[in-house]
Each structure stands twice: as C-alpha cells, then as structure tokens.
Design a protein around this motif. Structure first.
Motif, PDB file in Angstrom:
ATOM      1  N   LEU A   1      28.186 -43.184 -19.130  1.00  0.00           N
ATOM      2  CA  LEU A   1      27.656 -44.005 -20.218  1.00  0.00           C
ATOM      3  C   LEU A   1      28.792 -44.736 -20.941  1.00  0.00           C
ATOM      4  O   LEU A   1      28.697 -45.937 -21.216  1.00  0.00           O
ATOM      5  N   PHE A   2      29.862 -44.015 -21.246  1.00  0.00           N
ATOM      6  CA  PHE A   2      30.987 -44.634 -21.946  1.00  0.00           C
ATOM      7  C   PHE A   2      31.649 -45.709 -21.083  1.00  0.00           C
ATOM      8  O   PHE A   2      31.847 -46.844 -21.532  1.00  0.00           O
ATOM      9  N   LEU A   3      32.002 -45.348 -19.863  1.00  0.00           N
ATOM     10  CA  LEU A   3      32.675 -46.309 -18.986  1.00  0.00           C
ATOM     11  C   LEU A   3      31.747 -47.470 -18.622  1.00  0.00           C
ATOM     12  O   LEU A   3      32.165 -48.633 -18.595  1.00  0.00           O
ATOM     13  N   GLY A   4      30.496 -47.141 -18.353  1.00  0.00           N
ATOM     14  CA  GLY A   4      29.542 -48.183 -17.992  1.00  0.00           C
ATOM     15  C   GLY A   4      29.309 -49.175 -19.118  1.00  0.00           C
ATOM     16  O   GLY A   4      29.233 -50.388 -18.887  1.00  0.00           O
ATOM     17  N   SER A   5      29.192 -48.688 -20.360  1.00  0.00           N
ATOM     18  CA  SER A   5      28.978 -49.588 -21.490  1.00  0.00           C
ATOM     19  C   SER A   5      30.180 -50.490 -21.704  1.00  0.00           C
ATOM     20  O   SER A   5      30.041 -51.668 -22.062  1.00  0.00           O
ATOM     21  N   TYR A   6      31.364 -49.954 -21.457  1.00  0.00           N
ATOM     22  CA  TYR A   6      32.602 -50.743 -21.601  1.00  0.00           C
ATOM     23  C   TYR A   6      32.624 -51.906 -20.612  1.00  0.00           C
ATOM     24  O   TYR A   6      32.794 -53.070 -20.996  1.00  0.00           O
ATOM     25  N   PHE A   7      32.411 -51.596 -19.349  1.00  0.00           N
ATOM     26  CA  PHE A   7      32.513 -52.645 -18.340  1.00  0.00           C
ATOM     27  C   PHE A   7      31.291 -53.553 -18.305  1.00  0.00           C
ATOM     28  O   PHE A   7      31.406 -54.745 -18.006  1.00  0.00           O
TER      29      PHE A   7
END
Length: 426
Positions: free
Chosen positions: A260-266
């Motif tokens: 969720l964190f990495l996906g929201s960033y990219f």
C-alpha cells in the motif's frame, strides 16, 4: 528534420518506445529497494557488510556507464538495428543476473557475499546497457520542450506502472512469480522497441569528438545540470534505500501494508505526470522541477512528525512525495535532451551524455547505500530496533538528510539553470 517533427509523438509511438521503460523500472525497485532488506532479513547479512557490497557493485555499475554510452553511440552510427541487437543481449544478461541474485545457489555467509557481488555486477551491466541505449534513442527523436517532455513522460510513465507492479507482486505472489512476470514484460518491452519510431541518421561528430568519453563535460550547461541532478538524486536515493526499515521499525506497520505504501507512492507519481506536463507548458521545465523539489521538502518535513501506528498519515506522505517524484522522472531527462540540442550534438552523442547521466544515478545510489547503512549501524540502528536513539537516527537519515540535500539542489537549480536558460535550451 527529426522524426518527431514529422510525426507527432502520439499514443502508438509512445507505447512502442516507452514500453521498455516498464520492465526496466519493474526490476529497479527490487534491486534498489527490496534487495537490501531481503539480504539483511532472509540471509542475515550485516548492514555494514551489505552496505559495502552495494557500494562496490554500484560503483562498478556507475563506472561502466560512460563506456556503455560510447558503445551506444558507435552502434547508433552503424544503424538502429545494431542498437536493438545489443539490447537483446543486454536483456538476456539482465534476466539471468536478476534470477541468480534473488535465488542464490549458495548459503554460507562468505559465499553469499561473493555471490551477491558477482550477480549484482552481471545484473547491473545488462540493466545499464539497455537503459543507456533506450534513453539515447528517445533523446534522438528531438523536438521542443513539450515534445521532449512527452517522450520522457511515456518512458517514465510506463516505468511507474512497472514500479507499482513490482511493489505489489513480491508481497502478494512471492519472488518466484515476480521473477517470471519480469521475464515476460522484459521480452514484450524489447519487442515493442523494435517497432518504435527510429531516429534519423545524423552527420558524424567533428574529428576527435567521437572518441572522447569526456565530450559532455566540455559544455557548461551539462556540468551545471549534472550538479543539480546529483544533489537531487542523492536526496531521493537515501529514503529509497531506507523506506522499508522506516516502515517496519519507525512506523511499526505490518508487512502486509508495504504494498500500500509503495504502491501509493509510485501510483501518485504516475498519475501526476500529466499534471506536471501541463505545468511545463505554462512555466517551463526547470521552474516545474523546482516546484516538485519544494513539494518534496515540505512532505519529508512533515514525515518527521509521523510515528508508530500512523499508517494513514504515512500513506499521505507517500502520495505527496510520489507527486513530487513525477518531476524527478519526467523533467531532468527532457532538460538533458535540450542541453544536447543546445550543444549542436543531437543524433551524434546522446550515448555519451546518457552514459554520464546514468553514472550519476548509480553513484547517487551507491553513496546512499554505502554511507547511510553503515552510519545507521554506527549510531546503533539495526533492523528490528525499537529504542529511541536508534529510531531517532533512522528518522534523521530518512527525513532530515533528504530535506537538506533537496534544499541544496533547489538552490543550484535556481542559480545555475533558471538564471542561465541559454545553457540548457536549443
């Protein structure tokens, strides 16, 4: 007349050229973000040792980029087909190296360190050869600021889709499935590239220029842009190296939330690119990049206040910093293409320029891993730490240091580039 002047760079051309950006970005996230955490937790490699391995391998990777850039120029002088043939060999090396890196055939500590060093160098060699040629191809298509930013945006936008996939698949499906998916998208990306619009042949460089690896440094515009790019790149590389440690120990979030964190960033970065292209249309490339730096500084300043359990706040931090990332991905490469045009070397020396450009990227990543990880260990941080001193060290490294570096990059961008537009515009 450039190909882009004859045929607008629309969806078909964008997909054909830009699709290779997807697997290149897909593999970059495991290499630069997941790998340090993976070797530390799964194989028990100490942080100081891991930092030394990553520093050595990334320095090797950085040093070969200018040489690969000159090789790329020679192949472009021969024909685009020669470049595509070299790209096929590089893609094969990349695929083999990646699989061996994440699935080592040894298990003793010393052997693991040697294995990681060797397979990293193999993987980086394939990745760099492919990246330099692909970036040079796009720069050779030319055009004005809007056109150049569109070309880069297709490559980086599709790359961000690859990064989003790479941020989800290791946790959701495991590394074996991730590796298989990478093989598939890499093959599709290369096949699409073979159908991309081809640069027109250009006259050869003047005598002596074609053999000089130092050619780009003869031009003040390149030197100034490279200073900004490196300061900004280190500012981005440090938190990229440390983000999983921050999530696990400072935020103390469950591992299932990492996608969720990495996906929201990219994802935020990918969605922001059309917005930044509209900003470029209104105010230009360099001022838009400066706005992105300001947003990143504000976001990481706020991140210093995020503590254990504040997962919603950190999702917002990731999204905002992802929006700022959109400028780092889409705009500097377009500025570099403008420098090449301003120097009168379009279609003749892109490989030399992008070789040094990628050297700077790799040097940034090497410094981030080779300095940040050992320093964290020196100040008492280790994966799983919960004491206040260790977490404070992690906070300073993840949030405060990037802000200081971004401030320095923003100052250089304003005084070296925005105040001297003639150096970077054709």
């Amino acid at each position: 007349m450039s190909p882009s002047a004859r045929n607008p760079f629309g969806t078909r051309n964008g997909l054909a050229y830009g699709l290779l950006g997807l697997p290149l970005a897909f593999v970059a996230l495991p290499l630069y973000v997941i790998l340090p955490n993976h070797y530390a937790l799964e194989f028990g490699v100490p942080l100081a040792t891991l930092g030394a391995v990553l520093l050595g391998a990334r320095l090797f990777d950085a040093l070969i980029d200018p040489l690969l850039g000159r090789l790329s120029d020679r192949l472009f002088a021969r024909s685009p087909s020669a470049v595509l043939g070299m790209g096929a060999i590089a893609a094969l090396l990349l695929a083999v190296g990646f699989a061996l890196l994440f699935f080592p055939l040894v298990d003793t500590p010393t052997a693991l360190v040697t294995w990681a060093s060797a397979t990293l160098m193999l993987t980086y060699a394939g990745y760099s050869a492919l990246s330099v040629s692909h970036q040079s191809w796009g720069a050779m298509l030319g055009g004005d600021e809007r056109q150049r930013s569109r070309i880069v945006a297709w490559r980086e936008g599709l790359g961000l889709i690859g990064v989003v996939l790479a941020s989800v698949t290791p946790v959701a499906f495991g590394l074996p499935t991730t590796t298989a998916l990478f093989f598939v998208v890499l093959a599709l990306g290369w096949l699409a590239w073979t159908r991309a619009e081809r640069p027109l042949p250009q006259p050869a460089l003047h005598a002596g220029e074609g053999t000089s690896i130092w050619l780009p440094f003869q031009h003040v515009g390149f030197r100034r842009l490279l200073v900004v790019f490196m300061l900004n790149g280190i500012a981005s590389a440090v938190p990229a190296t440390l983000v999983l440690f921050f999530i696990q120990d400072r935020l103390q979030a469950p591992k299932t939330m990492e996608p969720l964190f990495l996906g929201s960033y990219f994802l935020a970065a990918a969605l922001s690119i059309p917005l930044w292209l509209a900003v470029v249309k209104r105010i230009g490339l360099a001022p838009a990049w400066l706005l992105g730096m300001g947003l990143a500084i504000a976001t990481f300043g706020w991140a210093t206040q995020v503590g254990a359990g504040q997962t919603t706040a950190f999702v917002i931090v990731c999204a905002l910093s992802g929006i700022a990332l959109g400028t780092d991905l889409a705009l500097p490469g377009a500025l570099l293409a403008g420098v090449i045009q301003a120097n009168g070397q379009s279609g003749r020396a892109e490989g030399a320029y992008f070789g040094w450009w990628n050297f700077a990227i790799k040097l940034n990543l090497a410094l981030a891993a080779g300095l940040a990880l050992p320093l964290l260990a020196l100040f008492g941080y280790a994966p799983g730490a919960r004491d206040a001193q260790a977490l404070d060290a992690l906070l300073v490294a993840y949030c405060v240091l990037p802000c200081l570096l971004k401030l320095a990059a923003a100052a250089c961008l304003y005084f070296l580039i925005i105040k001297h537009p003639q150096e970077v515009q054709p």
